[in-house]
Design an enzyme around this catalytic site. Sequence first.
Site: not given
Length: 214
Positions: A27, A56, A82-84
């Site tokens: 997402t 996310a 965790v998307k960075l």
Amino acid sequence: MKIFIDTANIKMIEEINSWGILDGVTTNPSLIAKEGTDLKKCVSQIAKIVDGPISAEAISLTAPEMIKEGRELAKIHENINVKLPMCIESLKATKVLSSEGIDVNMTLIFSPQQAILASKSGARYVSPFIGRLDDIGQSGSDMLIQTVMAFRNYDIDTEIIAASIRHPMHVIEAAIAGADIATIPYDILKKMVSHPKTDEGIQLFLKDHEKSKK
């Protein structure tokens, strides 16, 4: 190659999951905003449907804020990563988060060197954007191939997610390149199922079946 769906639409995720082919979900803030929901609610719903990685995305801009936000996101469900976005601050944050056992998906990757740096910082996944490179006249598939080759040269464990998929051929190119994962929009997944010769064959079988009944 594992298949993720790139959406925040719950009904779409439920449908593709029912096919038995779905390994995870990615997402981003734009996709979540499009659904008129919030991140925590959205990924919590997704986690009840899909037993696999769920990306996310953090929206902070500094390493300390990314770390704080990443820790909060990871608490939502054990499958959350965790998307960075690729930058110096996210490299710093990834080093900390990964040391705490929190998986990071480094996104907005547009070169093999960015992917290498992300893997060195501890990222569990890197997401090269092949479609967006094609948009500016560069070859997204060539960049993906270079990234895969570089990772194989050094047995890098970080998984490569082919992202920014614009058409079914991008999926084939990702598979041929050796990407670990392709994250694919709903409409592209639907197109992958169809072929005019398959439709033609089904209709022929049905006609022949009807003839055999007479």
